[in-house]
Scaffold this active site. Sequence first.
Site, PDB file in Angstrom:
ATOM      1  N   LYS A   1       0.824  -1.212   0.000  1.00 43.54           N
ATOM      2  CA  LYS A   1       0.000   0.000   0.000  1.00 43.54           C
ATOM      3  C   LYS A   1       0.862   1.267   0.000  1.00 43.54           C
ATOM      4  O   LYS A   1       0.436   2.316  -0.469  1.00 43.54           O
ATOM      5  CB  LYS A   1      -0.935   0.028   1.211  1.00 43.54           C
ATOM      6  CG  LYS A   1      -1.831  -1.198   1.371  1.00 43.54           C
ATOM      7  CD  LYS A   1      -2.853  -1.303   0.252  1.00 43.54           C
ATOM      8  CE  LYS A   1      -3.979  -2.275   0.577  1.00 43.54           C
ATOM      9  NZ  LYS A   1      -3.567  -3.693   0.641  1.00 43.54           N
TER      10      LYS A   1
HETATM   11  C1  LIG Z   1      -4.207  -4.852   0.225  1.00 39.93           C
HETATM   12  C2  LIG Z   1      -3.374  -6.056   0.183  1.00 39.93           C
HETATM   13  C3  LIG Z   1      -3.594  -7.071  -0.763  1.00 39.93           C
HETATM   14  C4  LIG Z   1      -4.755  -7.038  -1.732  1.00 39.93           C
HETATM   15  O1  LIG Z   1      -4.609  -6.029  -2.702  1.00 39.93           O
HETATM   16  P1  LIG Z   1      -5.876  -5.507  -3.523  1.00 39.93           P
HETATM   17  O2  LIG Z   1      -5.394  -4.370  -4.313  1.00 39.93           O
HETATM   18  O3  LIG Z   1      -6.890  -5.112  -2.478  1.00 39.93           O
HETATM   19  O4  LIG Z   1      -6.364  -6.650  -4.345  1.00 39.93           O
HETATM   20  C5  LIG Z   1      -2.730  -8.157  -0.783  1.00 39.93           C
HETATM   21  N1  LIG Z   1      -1.702  -8.243   0.089  1.00 39.93           N
HETATM   22  C6  LIG Z   1      -1.468  -7.303   1.017  1.00 39.93           C
HETATM   23  C7  LIG Z   1      -0.340  -7.476   1.963  1.00 39.93           C
HETATM   24  C8  LIG Z   1      -2.277  -6.168   1.087  1.00 39.93           C
HETATM   25  O5  LIG Z   1      -2.017  -5.223   2.001  1.00 39.93           O
END
Ligand SMILES: *Cc1c(COP(=O)(O)O)cnc(C)c1O
Length: 495
Positions: free
Chosen positions: A112
């Site tokens: 993120k």
């Molecule tokens: C948010 C997240 C995901 C999923 O990603 P999306 O864009 O919501 O599909 C997978 N792994 C981690 C560690 C995340 O923080």
Amino acid sequence: MEVLYSSTRGAEGKFKASEAILRGLAPDGGLFVPDHIPHLDRSLKEISELNYQQTAYEVMKLLLTDYTKEELEYCINSAYDSKFDTQDIAPLAEADKAFYLELYHGATIAFKDMALSILPYLMTTAAKKNNAKNEIVILTATSGDTGKAALAGFAEVPGTKIIVFYPKHGVSPIQEKQMVTQKGDNTCVIGIEGNFDDAQTGVKKLFTDPALAKEMDEAGYQFSSANSINIGRLVPQIVYYVYSYTRLLGEGRIADGDPINVVVPTGNFGNILAAYYAKQMGVPIAKLICASNSNKVLFDFFQSGTYDRNREFVLTSSPSMDILISSNLERLIYHIAGDDSKVDAEYMKQLSQSGKYEITDDMRKKLADFYGNFASEEETAATIKNLFEKTGYIIDTHTAVASAVYNKYLQETRDDTVTVIASTASPYKFTRSVMKAIGHDDASKDDFQLADELSEITKTAIPEAVTSIRDAQIRHDIVVDKTEMEKAVRTFLKI
Ligand SMILES: *Cc1c(COP(=O)(O)O)cnc(C)c1O
């Protein structure tokens, strides 16, 4: 050529990129989508000589067309700096015949950070460009990682406040501690008695409540979103798919034009949608492999053409993927319907009324580039263990879901195309599950003690993001029922 954004559900109006970023969500609850997807205007060979920041510029200039070069460079260089613990920003690690694209070298050790370290700059720049008079209130629902990354990005940013809702019983201890220790008077963290979908639905409701918007405006506030529904999250995520390709090219691991496959551990469908856009922009991606955990609503969708959220919500060891309503799938639905907002709006109505919808055969044909599968809890843990024992490389639970699904794909297809697996979190963010997977579960130890052990066993350093919260003071302790989210927002904003 200018790219304009409009709602997947047909609300009137075309918006410049900066306006779409400021608004977050379209007025009718739809998601902003670009009116066309531009092709990269420099060759991949040329881009392979650029660093991450320069690559980011090459991608973002094409989609955020109303930002000037100076503005974009300011945003990019402010975001991708020493907050990341490597100059590569997103390094590739080879292990067991796949390339792991490590997207967790930012401040909060999950992918993120790749988008949320730049979003505050994109947003405050957008506010200036559009002479926004109100203070921006970022409203965010998190399954664990977005929350902290958004808090870290927006803390102390003048002209903004940020409110984060997380499922009180649905995040890892380290994720929770990261959030509740957040500093900054403009930050607010609230646990809810409910799951991530409840948080996300509640936030969307607050966003689209016209009476609340009016009151907010009178008090000098306007909502925006740091969730992956914001186009300002999606665009920076396209960058690292371009970058992973050009790195492989630059290092001679592939020849110019060779296809690669991409595997993405998926929850809200934001990360994999960015890969889909990267492909439209000209990155030779063959298969987009969508990996789910036991909440395998997407796997079932790719199998059957029916999206059906009516099922039990399972808490897994990959909590950031514990999602039954994958918001960003709406953008893909819109595109495979031929950019048709009527079709999209109808499906989304069915989704909110009956919890499901079925796409047409024509639309299904357009999903040929996608492959979906899922990994059980046992398969996820076994993947961490096997990869570690075989190669010494340690991955987190989310990445392990992707790795397990890749193994299934290989067994089914024998497709030996060079493959990039999105590695979305540091193993230190999900320490207990990772330690358990490699046979070191000890209930008497807390997650920080387990991090010490993990460090010893794997000979990797504990990230600063973990050491810095170890003894940090708890600053946020509000927990509310999922029906009381509006009240909590009003209390924090004093309206
Ligand atoms: C948010 C997240 C995901 C999923 O990603 P999306 O864009 O919501 O599909 C997978 N792994 C981690 C560690 C995340 O923080």
